[in-house]
Design an enzyme around this catalytic site. Structure first.
Site, mmCIF file in Angstrom:
data_model
loop_
_atom_site.group_PDB
_atom_site.id
_atom_site.type_symbol
_atom_site.label_atom_id
_atom_site.label_comp_id
_atom_site.label_asym_id
_atom_site.label_seq_id
_atom_site.Cartn_x
_atom_site.Cartn_y
_atom_site.Cartn_z
ATOM 1 C CD GLN A 1 24.346 50.232 53.980
ATOM 2 O OE1 GLN A 1 24.990 51.041 53.313
ATOM 3 N NE2 GLN A 1 23.290 50.580 54.693
ATOM 4 C CG PHE A 2 27.719 47.067 50.560
ATOM 5 C CD1 PHE A 2 27.291 46.152 49.617
ATOM 6 C CD2 PHE A 2 26.922 48.176 50.836
ATOM 7 C CE1 PHE A 2 26.101 46.342 48.932
ATOM 8 C CE2 PHE A 2 25.730 48.368 50.151
ATOM 9 C CZ PHE A 2 25.308 47.447 49.205
ATOM 10 C CD GLU B 1 26.692 52.512 57.904
ATOM 11 O OE1 GLU B 1 26.529 52.205 56.699
ATOM 12 O OE2 GLU B 1 27.777 52.891 58.366
ATOM 13 N N PRO C 1 36.665 50.540 57.635
ATOM 14 C CG PRO C 1 35.489 52.415 56.887
ATOM 15 C CD PRO C 1 35.623 50.947 56.662
ATOM 16 C CB ALA D 1 30.277 56.319 62.373
ATOM 17 C CD GLU D 2 30.845 52.040 57.876
ATOM 18 O OE1 GLU D 2 29.940 52.003 57.027
ATOM 19 O OE2 GLU D 2 31.576 53.057 58.084
ATOM 20 C CG HIS E 1 28.674 49.240 46.885
ATOM 21 N ND1 HIS E 1 29.465 50.339 46.635
ATOM 22 C CD2 HIS E 1 27.583 49.693 47.531
ATOM 23 C CE1 HIS E 1 28.867 51.424 47.112
ATOM 24 N NE2 HIS E 1 27.720 51.054 47.654
#
Length: 342
Positions: A98-99, A45, A105, A75-76, A145
Site C-alpha cells: 500500500q505505501f 490490502e 515487513p 500482513a505484507e 506513508h
C-alpha cells in the site's frame, strides 16, 4: 541481474491512443493484463471493493471477479509469501504494497525468496511476480506513508527495479513487468498519479532502457520517477537563461542502461543526478559512480547530485525543504559552469 527479460506474454494490440492520468494508465494496464492472461491475479490490502488507496485497482473486482482481484489481510509478509507460492506454481501475481514503508515487513520475503529462487534452482523455478509499491514524496504523507526505499531493492541481485514518470511508461512498463518471467519491483511515484499524458496501448516497453526526455547540449540531468518532471521544469528555466539542458529519464534502476546514459553525458560533458531519496549510499550515488567511471575523460566538471537529505523522510510541513526543487537543480547546474567562466 535477473535471469531474463523477455516480454513473452505481451499480446498483439492495435493502436489506441487516449489522454489519461498515470493512475488510469496503471489501472488500464492491470485490466488488459488480466483480460489477456488467465494466470494474472491482482491482490493486496484494500485493492478489491475499495480499489486501492490511490484507486489504481478501481473497478477490477467488479469487472473480473474476486478470484482475479481480491483483498488480503493486513500482513505484507503474508501477501508476498502467498505471491511467491502462486508464482512457483505457474501463476502471475501482481501485488500492491500500500505505501513504500509498508513494504518493509515483507522485505525478508523479497530478499530471501523472491530475488533468489531463480538462482537457487539454477533457473528451474522462475518467479513471474510483480510487486507494486507507491513510493516517494510530494503528497504530504505522514511517517511510513512517504519514503524512497529504492536503493534496498536495486542493491538486491535477482530483482528488476523500474519506475515510470509518464502515463505512457506507466502503462507500457507495467505490461512488460507482468510479462517478465522474473520478479519486478514496480515503483510508482505517488506525486505523479494524477499527472496526465497520451497513452498508446500498442506501445510496448523494453525493461532496462532509459529514454531521452529532452535534448540539450550544455548539461545532462539524470533523473527517475517524480524527479523527471522536476528536471524538465528546471531545464525549461535554464533555457530561459541561455543554457541548453538535456534530460534523461533513467526509468530502469536495475538493470541500468549504461549505453544511453554514457552517450548522453559524453555529449554534454556535464551531469547532475536528481533523486528524492537520501544521497548517501543511494541509487543516485551509483549513477554518479557509473558516470565517473565511463565518462571521466569527457567530463568538463564533477558530476553533481541533488537529492533528499540524510535524515528520515520529512513530515508534511517540512517536505518542501527536504525534496529537491528547481532552485537546487539550477544551483547545481551553475556549479558546473563556474570553472569554465572564471
Amino acid at each position: 541481474m535477473t535471469i531474463a527479460h523477455e516480454d513473452i506474454r505481451v499480446d498483439e494490440r492495435s493502436s489506441d491512443v487516449s489522454t489519461m492520468s498515470m493512475a488510469s494508465a496503471l489501472n488500464l494496464a492491470l485490466a488488459d493484463a488480466i483480460q489477456a492472461d488467465p494466470e494474472v491475479v491482482v491482490f493486496g490490502e484494500d485493492v478489491g471493493a475499495l480499489g486501492g488507496v490511490f484507486r489504481i485497482t478501481d473497478g477490477l473486482t467488479a469487472r473480473f471477479g474476486e478470484d482475479r482481484c481480491f483483498d488480503t489481510p493486513l500482513a505484507e509478509s503474508g501477501i508476498v509469501g502467498t505471491a511467491v507460492g502462486m508464482a512457483m506454481n505457474g501463476m502471475r501475481p501482481v501485488v500492491e504494497l500500500q505505501f513504500d514503508a509498508f513494504a518493509l515487513p515483507a522485505f525478508e520475503q523479497v530478499v530471501s525468496h523472491v530475488a533468489k529462487l531463480g538462482n537457487r534452482t539454477r533457473g528451474g523455478v522462475r518467479m513471474p511476480l510483480v510487486i507494486r509499491i507507491p513510493f516517494g514524496g510530494g503528497i504530504g504523507g505522514v511517517e511510513h506513508h512517504c519514503d524512497s526505499s529504492e536503493a534496498y531493492y536495486a542493491h538486491t541481485p535477482g530483482l528488476t527495479v523500474v519506475s515510470p514518470s509518464t502515463p505512457q511508461d506507466a502503462y507500457s512498463m507495467l505490461r512488460a513487468a507482468i510479462a517478465s518471467p522474473d520478479p519486478v519491483i514496480f515503483l510508482e511515484p505517488k506525486k505523479l498519479y494524477w499527472t496526465k499524458g497520451d497513452v498508446d496501448t500498442s506501445v510496448t516497453a523494453e525493461i532496462g532502457t532509459a529514454r531521452i526526455a529532452r535534448d540539450g547540449t550544455d548539461v545532462t540531468l539524470l533523473a527517475y520517477g517524480a524527479a523527471v518532471p522536476l528536471a524538465l521544469e528546471a531545464a525549461e528555466v535554464a533555457a530561459s537563461e541561455g543554457r541548453s539542458v538535456q534530460v534523461v529519464d533513467i526509468r530502469s534502476l536495475s538493470p541500468f542502461d549504461d549505453d544511453t546514459v554514457t552517450a548522453a553525458v559524453r555529449a554534454t560533458g556535464r551531469a547532475v543526478v536528481i533523486a528524492e531519496a537520501p544521497g548517501y549510499a543511494s541509487v543516485a550515488s551509483e549513477i554518479q559512480a557509473r558516470v565517473f567511471e565511463r565518462c571521466f575523460e569527457h567530463l568538463e566538471a564533477p558530476v553533481r547530485r541533488v537529492t533528499g537529505f540524510d535524515t528520515p523522510f520529512a513530515p508534511p510541513k517540512l517536505e518542501h525543504w527536504y525534496l529537491p526543487d528547481v532552485d537546487r537543480i539550477l544551483d547545481a547546474i551553475d556549479s558546473l559552469h563556474w570553472e569554465e567562466e572564471s
